[in-house]
Design an enzyme around this catalytic site. Structure first.
Site, PDB file in Angstrom:
ATOM      1  N   LYS A  52     110.927  53.373  69.957  1.00  0.00           N
ATOM      2  CA  LYS A  52     111.421  53.914  68.678  1.00  0.00           C
ATOM      3  C   LYS A  52     111.690  52.757  67.708  1.00  0.00           C
ATOM      4  CE  LYS A  52     113.362  58.096  70.704  1.00  0.00           C
ATOM      5  NZ  LYS A  52     114.525  58.793  71.262  1.00  0.00           N
ATOM      6  N   GLN A  96     120.875  58.083  72.348  1.00  0.00           N
ATOM      7  CA  GLN A  96     119.834  58.381  73.347  1.00  0.00           C
ATOM      8  C   GLN A  96     120.454  59.157  74.515  1.00  0.00           C
ATOM      9  OE1 GLN A  96     116.553  57.703  72.916  1.00  0.00           O
ATOM     10  NE2 GLN A  96     116.029  58.595  74.889  1.00  0.00           N
ATOM     11  N   ASP A 119     118.597  63.220  64.958  1.00  0.00           N
ATOM     12  CA  ASP A 119     118.061  64.077  66.017  1.00  0.00           C
ATOM     13  C   ASP A 119     118.312  65.562  65.756  1.00  0.00           C
ATOM     14  OD1 ASP A 119     116.541  62.790  67.871  1.00  0.00           O
ATOM     15  OD2 ASP A 119     118.205  62.224  69.184  1.00  0.00           O
TER      16      ASP A 119
END
Ligand code: NAD
Length: 286
Positions: A52, A96, A119
């Site tokens: 990422k 994460q 997200d």
């Protein structure tokens, strides 16, 4: 059978974003910035966050990686998130998952400023997704929708069957497909007679995390199949259906399928980058 090429589309999205970012940085004299937080040293997670960061850097997004020890307390994590929430130079925050077992994932996700929630997992964004078009959309469903549209798959009026009801994939995917005027069925581990339902799916989205659970017998003739699954089988990356043991029959029956790797994975990253830029633009214009 058509292959839904996520790698090619993600590359195109990234090059368009890179040009847009160059223009925006000249205009606003600040680069977009993402902060990624990871706790622990799980090798798969480490490789996801590094890729990422690499993708961000390739197109001009700054990316800070905060890799914390597994033993980090929930309070330490919340304090870090609070400081990133307050930091005016930080546009996006990504935690994460999964987090270490002693940390309550929901408390952590809810502590992120929902306007920086790249997200799209904060309840505010979940609610906005259900009721309006102004939400930050979780990256995997957003990427799948972009892929379907770019490949010319018509959605209106279609029966979309989704296997998997996670907050990350299945549930937001269902909302997105409803928004696109599909009729939606969501299946899960307690669904009775799964094949009866999957055989009705003109668009079948599989997000289970088990290879070989869905075979050609379970497909509708001419279905568009999206394989979200990531599984490691004998050290090889495989999907839930794409490279399954029934692959030859699946290829004969499906009209299109997204490969693993090279389908949903790169589109998830491209959508993450889009979300960072979307937040940055909103913040610079406020
Ligand atoms: P999850 O474990 O949270 O959810 C799995 C879902 O599958 C659950 O809703 C469960 O009810 C359902 N399920 C399990 N067994 C089933 C069965 N026998 N029949 C029907 N349904 C069943 O997983 P997730 O986070 O949604 O991810 C699913 C898969 O997608 C995983 O392999 C994950 O690694 C992958 N994934 C890929 C990407 C990407 O970018 N390519 C992104 C997110 C997730």
């Amino acid at each position: 059978m058509q292959t839904l090429n996520g790698t090619a589309l993600a590359k195109k999205i990234k090059s368009v974003l890179a040009i847009e970012i160059e223009y925006l940085v000249n205009k606003y004299r600040r680069s977009p910035k993402l902060c990624i937080i990871m706790a622990g040293d799980d090798p798969a997670n480490s490789s996801y966050v590094k890729s990422k960061k690499k993708s961000c850097n390739e197109i001009g997004i700054l990316c800070d990686l905060n890799i914390l020890p597994y033993a980090t307390s929930q309070q330490e994590l919340l304090t870090l998130i609070d400081s990133l929430n307050q930091n005016t130079e930080v546009d996006g925050i990504l935690v994460q998952l999964p987090l270490p077992k002693h940390i309550d994932q929901n408390v952590v996700l809810q502590s992120i400023d929902y306007k920086k929630d790249v997200d799209g997992l904060h309840p505010m964004n979940t609610g906005l997704l259900n009721s309006s078009t102004d939400a930050l959309i979780p990256c995997t469903p957003k990427g799948i929708l972009s892929l379907l549209k770019a490949e010319g798959v018509s959605i209106t009026g279609k029966h979309c069957v989704i296997i998997g009801r996670s907050n990350l994939v299945g549930k937001p995917m269902a909302q997105l497909m409803l928004r696109e005027n599909a009729s939606v069925t969501v299946c899960h581990s307690k669904t009775r007679d799964l094949p009866y339902l999957t055989r009705q799916g003109e668009i079948l989205i599989i997000a289970i995390g088990h290879p070989n659970l869905v075979n050609a017998e379970m497909l509708k003739e001419g279905a568009v199949v999206i394989d979200v699954g990531i599984n490691s089988v004998e050290g090889k990356l495989v999907g839930d259906i794409y490279n399954s043991i029934d692959v030859n029959n699946i290829e004969k029956k499906a009209a299109a399928i997204s490969p693993v790797p090279g389908g949903v994975g790169p589109m998830t990253i491209a959508s993450l980058l889009e979300n960072v830029v979307e937040i940055y633009k909103k913040r610079m214009c406020d």
